[in-house]
Scaffold this motif. Structure first.
Motif, PDB file in Angstrom:
ATOM      1  N   ARG A 680      17.981 -40.424 -27.767  1.00  0.00           N
ATOM      2  CA  ARG A 680      17.276 -39.996 -28.977  1.00  0.00           C
ATOM      3  C   ARG A 680      17.158 -38.476 -29.041  1.00  0.00           C
ATOM      4  NH1 ARG A 680      12.239 -44.372 -29.108  1.00  0.00           N
ATOM      5  NH2 ARG A 680      13.559 -46.251 -28.867  1.00  0.00           N
ATOM      6  N   ASN A 681      17.076 -37.847 -27.877  1.00  0.00           N
ATOM      7  CA  ASN A 681      16.886 -36.400 -27.855  1.00  0.00           C
ATOM      8  C   ASN A 681      17.806 -35.734 -26.851  1.00  0.00           C
ATOM      9  OD1 ASN A 681      14.469 -36.119 -29.695  1.00  0.00           O
ATOM     10  ND2 ASN A 681      13.624 -37.531 -28.166  1.00  0.00           N
ATOM     11  N   GLY A 682      19.011 -36.201 -26.755  1.00  0.00           N
ATOM     12  CA  GLY A 682      19.931 -35.576 -25.821  1.00  0.00           C
ATOM     13  C   GLY A 682      21.297 -36.234 -25.827  1.00  0.00           C
ATOM     14  N   VAL A 683      22.287 -35.454 -25.412  1.00  0.00           N
ATOM     15  CA  VAL A 683      23.664 -35.924 -25.287  1.00  0.00           C
ATOM     16  C   VAL A 683      24.191 -35.411 -23.957  1.00  0.00           C
ATOM     17  CG1 VAL A 683      25.987 -35.840 -26.267  1.00  0.00           C
ATOM     18  CG2 VAL A 683      24.001 -35.899 -27.792  1.00  0.00           C
ATOM     19  N   TRP A 684      24.809 -36.309 -23.147  1.00  0.00           N
ATOM     20  CA  TRP A 684      25.206 -35.932 -21.792  1.00  0.00           C
ATOM     21  C   TRP A 684      26.644 -36.372 -21.496  1.00  0.00           C
ATOM     22  CZ3 TRP A 684      20.981 -39.091 -22.954  1.00  0.00           C
ATOM     23  CH2 TRP A 684      19.731 -38.459 -22.941  1.00  0.00           C
ATOM     24  N   PRO A 685      27.548 -35.438 -21.285  1.00  0.00           N
ATOM     25  CA  PRO A 685      28.871 -35.825 -20.776  1.00  0.00           C
ATOM     26  C   PRO A 685      28.712 -36.310 -19.337  1.00  0.00           C
ATOM     27  CG  PRO A 685      28.856 -33.568 -21.648  1.00  0.00           C
ATOM     28  CD  PRO A 685      27.439 -33.991 -21.500  1.00  0.00           C
ATOM     29  N   LEU A 686      29.095 -37.522 -19.062  1.00  0.00           N
ATOM     30  CA  LEU A 686      28.824 -38.107 -17.747  1.00  0.00           C
ATOM     31  C   LEU A 686      30.045 -38.164 -16.839  1.00  0.00           C
ATOM     32  CD1 LEU A 686      26.462 -41.015 -18.892  1.00  0.00           C
ATOM     33  CD2 LEU A 686      25.849 -38.725 -18.060  1.00  0.00           C
ATOM     34  N   ASP A 687      31.222 -38.225 -17.402  1.00  0.00           N
ATOM     35  CA  ASP A 687      32.449 -38.253 -16.597  1.00  0.00           C
ATOM     36  C   ASP A 687      33.529 -37.530 -17.389  1.00  0.00           C
ATOM     37  OD1 ASP A 687      34.377 -38.735 -14.702  1.00  0.00           O
ATOM     38  OD2 ASP A 687      34.038 -40.893 -14.594  1.00  0.00           O
ATOM     39  N   ALA A 688      34.453 -36.916 -16.700  1.00  0.00           N
ATOM     40  CA  ALA A 688      35.499 -36.157 -17.389  1.00  0.00           C
ATOM     41  C   ALA A 688      36.771 -36.135 -16.558  1.00  0.00           C
ATOM     42  CB  ALA A 688      35.028 -34.727 -17.672  1.00  0.00           C
ATOM     43  N   THR A 689      37.891 -36.151 -17.262  1.00  0.00           N
ATOM     44  CA  THR A 689      39.201 -36.020 -16.617  1.00  0.00           C
ATOM     45  C   THR A 689      40.049 -35.062 -17.440  1.00  0.00           C
ATOM     46  OG1 THR A 689      39.089 -38.317 -15.846  1.00  0.00           O
ATOM     47  CG2 THR A 689      41.239 -37.216 -15.768  1.00  0.00           C
ATOM     48  N   VAL A 690      40.593 -34.061 -16.782  1.00  0.00           N
ATOM     49  CA  VAL A 690      41.539 -33.144 -17.416  1.00  0.00           C
ATOM     50  C   VAL A 690      42.942 -33.519 -16.949  1.00  0.00           C
ATOM     51  CG1 VAL A 690      42.341 -30.752 -17.560  1.00  0.00           C
ATOM     52  CG2 VAL A 690      39.886 -31.263 -17.668  1.00  0.00           C
ATOM     53  N   PHE A 691      43.857 -33.646 -17.888  1.00  0.00           N
ATOM     54  CA  PHE A 691      45.250 -33.951 -17.572  1.00  0.00           C
ATOM     55  C   PHE A 691      46.084 -32.689 -17.721  1.00  0.00           C
ATOM     56  CE2 PHE A 691      43.311 -37.837 -19.198  1.00  0.00           C
ATOM     57  CZ  PHE A 691      43.631 -38.747 -18.200  1.00  0.00           C
TER      58      PHE A 691
END
Length: 695
Positions: A680-691
């Motif tokens: 409701r009050n936040g956005v969180w990138p939790l996992d990431a992969t760069v190719f």
């Protein structure tokens, strides 16, 4: 110089054969076609030996010409083309058609590049090489070598046709002639060494004879210029109808990620259709009939269907309603009362109306029924759906349609699969430029296409691409995935923020790291080449204490050993509790450049396959539109009375990710952030992969 190319007043044909043959090719075929179809300009021919053909005396060298040609057609061996063009430029000519093959399509890119450099340096235009040429129907200029030109041409008309295939263009000419579809031009672009698809779209955007642009495309060579040309067409009020052959799979090459699968085989192309307002046709047979409809009619929302067959009318009605774009209102009482003069009560007078054969019992009976539908204010357009009819009935239908069209001005189309039995009636309708269709699917594609064009014109594209967008031609053949730690390190360097986390290489560091972050913690095992860690038991969420932490770490080591992974260590992070999870992905399409994918993420990625793809860059309004086009938007907006989630924060993160496209370096091949948690009050990138490119 495109004007001199496509509407020359003086032409020189180089490489004309003087031999007599049943089937002529090359420049000799072009000469015959120009003479056959009444070209009124000046023609010079260049042959090996002096000869007179059809009253035209040849020369053996361009330098002998007395009139400088506006356009020179070249049909000599590939290795001689450069010198011929150079000589033409020295004369003062600035437009060339090179039908000779043997250039890039045969692997001879150096020869083609040299020719292109020569033409570019002189500010000239060139169609080809490896083209069959073009036809300017209004100017009776059949500058084409294709054998189909040796027969009767379609009438001049309002559809400008561009094809990236000479032979297929010949087939489309046949379709136009059969369907009575008028063309302004047919242009076969060949190898597009100098002038290509964008140039001819720009030309048609300004051409007063062209109302709709129809394209058969195999490859997009310059997406930025294509986008700019489409904007010109949109601003001129000209629809662009496209059949796209081939498949773009750059995103799917990042096989370790979900993004490519979500993009699908034609994700970037479909994004272009959505953002640029192109009308996409799935069948090549639909290209010209749909374009012809759009040249005559705009969008209709409320359709009346009248048929002599209840079954066939029902098929048309079903197809229209399934589009989700067209509704079929019930006719008003006044219309029903008029039709009852000619149809019995046991036949339906609703929509579709089944008139059966009874209206044909008196002269003007069918016209009365049709006029009742046409005059009903609840209908924007009318579809007449016929099965094969006996000739007198067919003639009455034609007469009624032509009279109603002229009287009311309301769009009337005819769907009539009777090309043999009612050939004369159909020919009469087509000569009068009434859109006719022999397939229901083609008709529905036309009306949906018209609605799509109207929607885009009401809300112009928010694609921000101007000039170079950072896109790069081609795509890396081999792609390698950075692990989560490496990927996040790259992304943090560009300003993306992640929840508090740290990487530890041994079990001994875990306890202190967890205390520093604070329980509950999330633990991830990091191993080389592994992107989908949860599939291998390498993710544990919301571990409440040290005991649970150490047990999870031991399980992950065992899993790594069991699967023979190259295990690096652990990523420990604070646990956040989002109420929804989404996925963000960047990819480089080999034709359209950078594209962004958004959709349902986490465990829902594969279950829902709910995603939208957009070309980049785009503004925040387009980002919001992309979010709302996905089913996950229902959750984000607050499903079943729940408060809405942080869509503003999500929009900002998407914009940040989209802005990375031109900044990630030449080795960049793709990016996936999955899941992105949304609360409701936040956005969180939790996992990431760069190719990245492995080369």
């Amino acid at each position: 110089m495109i004007g001199k190319l496509l509407a020359p007043r003086a032409i020189a044909l180089v490489g004309v054969s003087s031999k007599t043959a049943v089937f002529q090719v090359g420049a000799r075929a072009v000469f015959d076609h120009l003479r056959l179809h009444g070209y009124t300009g000046h023609i010079d021919i260049v042959t090996r030996e002096p000869v007179v053909l059809d009253g035209v005396s040849s020369v053996t060298d361009l330098s002998a010409l007395e009139i400088v040609p506006d356009c020179i057609l070249v049909s000599v061996p590939a290795e001689q083309v450069y010198d011929v063009v150079k000589q033409g430029l020295a004369l003062g000519s600035r437009a060339f058609v090179v039908i000779t093959g043997g250039f890039a399509e045969a692997g001879n890119t150096e020869l083609q590049d040299r020719l292109a450099a020569l033409v570019h340096a002189s500010g000239a235009s060139l169609l080809g090489p490896n083209t069959t040429g073009y036809v300017n129907f209004g100017a009776q200029t059949a500058m084409s070598s294709t054998s189909r030109i040796s027969a009767t041409l379609p009438p001049p008309g309002e559809v400008g046709l561009i094809v990236q295939s000479g032979a297929l263009g010949s087939g489309l000419l046949e379709e136009a002639a059969r369907g009575g579809i008028g063309l302004s031009h047919l242009i076969s672009t060949g190898n597009e060494a100098v002038n290509g698809l964008p140039d001819f779209i720009e030309f048609f955007a300004q051409d007063t004879a062209t109302k709709v642009i129809a394209i058969y495309a195999e490859a997009v060579r310059d997406a930025d210029r294509l986008i700019a040309a489409t904007r010109l067409a949109n601003e001129a009020g000209k629809a662009v109808v496209v059949y796209k052959a081939g498949r773009s799979d750059a995103g799917r090459r990042a096989a370790a990620g979900h993004t490519g699968a979500l993009m699908g085989e034609r994700g970037a192309y479909r994004a272009a259709v959505e953002q640029l307002g192109w009308v996409d046709v799935a069948n090549i047979e639909d290209l010209l009939p749909v374009a012809n409809y759009l040249a005559r009619y705009g969008a209709a929302r409320r359709m009346g269907v009248i048929s002599i067959s209840g079954g066939y009318g029902g098929c048309v009605a079903d197809a229209l309603e399934e589009t989700g774009v067209i509704t079929l209102p019930t006719p008003g009482q006044a219309a029903v009362d008029r039709m009852r003069q000619d149809i019995p009560t046991f036949l339906s007078a609703s929509n579709p109306v089944d008139v059966g054969g009874t209206p044909f019992r008196r002269v003007g009976g069918f016209a009365n029924c049709l006029d009742a539908f046409v005059d009903d204010p609840d209908f924007d357009a009318i579809a007449v759906a016929n099965t094969p009819l006996v000739a007198p009935w067919g003639a009455e239908v034609v007469s009624a349609v032509l009279a109603a069209t002229e009287r009311a001005g309301k769009p009337i189309s005819v769907i009539w699969p009777a090309e043999i039995f009612n050939a004369e009636a159909l020919a009469t309708l087509r000569k009068a430029k009434v859109p006719t269709f022999n397939r229901i699917e083609t008709f529905t594609n036309a009306v949906v296409g018209a609605a799509h064009v109207a929607r885009v014109r009401a809300a112009p594209s928010r694609l921000l691409r101007e000039g170079r967008s950072g896109s790069r031609a081609g795509a890396p053949a081999e792609i390698a995935a950075l692990d989560e730690v490496e990927s996040k390190t790259v992304l943090k360097s560009f300003g993306l923020a992640f929840p508090r986390e740290c990487f530890v290489t041994a079990d001994g560091g875990l306890v202190q790291a967890a205390l520093d972050i604070g329980y509950p913690v999330t633990l991830k095992g990091i191993a080389k080449g592994v992107v989908h860690k949860s599939d291998l038991g390498l993710v544990a969420v919301a571990l409440p204490d040290e005991t649970a932490l150490l047990a999870a770490a031991a399980d992950m080591r065992q899993s790594a050993n069991r699967h023979r992974l190259d295990f690096d260590g652990f990523l420990l992070a604070e646990t956040v509790k989002p109420e929804a999870e989404v996925i963000l992905g960047l990819a480089l399409d080999p034709e359209f450049g950078p594209v962004l994918t958004f959709g349902a993420g986490g465990i829902l990625t594969e279950l829902m396959h709910d995603a939208a793809v957009r070309l980049l860059p785009m503004d925040d309004a387009e980002i919001v539109s992309m979010i709302e086009s996905c089913r996950i938007a229902t959750v984000l907006k607050g499903a079943r009375g729940k408060p809405p989630l942080d869509i503003a924060g999500l929009t900002e993160l998407i914009r940040q990710v989209a802005d990375l496209a031109p900044r990630l370096g030449d080795a960049f091949a793709g990016l996936e952030i999955n899941p992105v948690g949304v609360g409701r009050n936040g956005v969180w990138p939790l996992d990431a992969t760069v190719f990245r490119s492995a080369s």
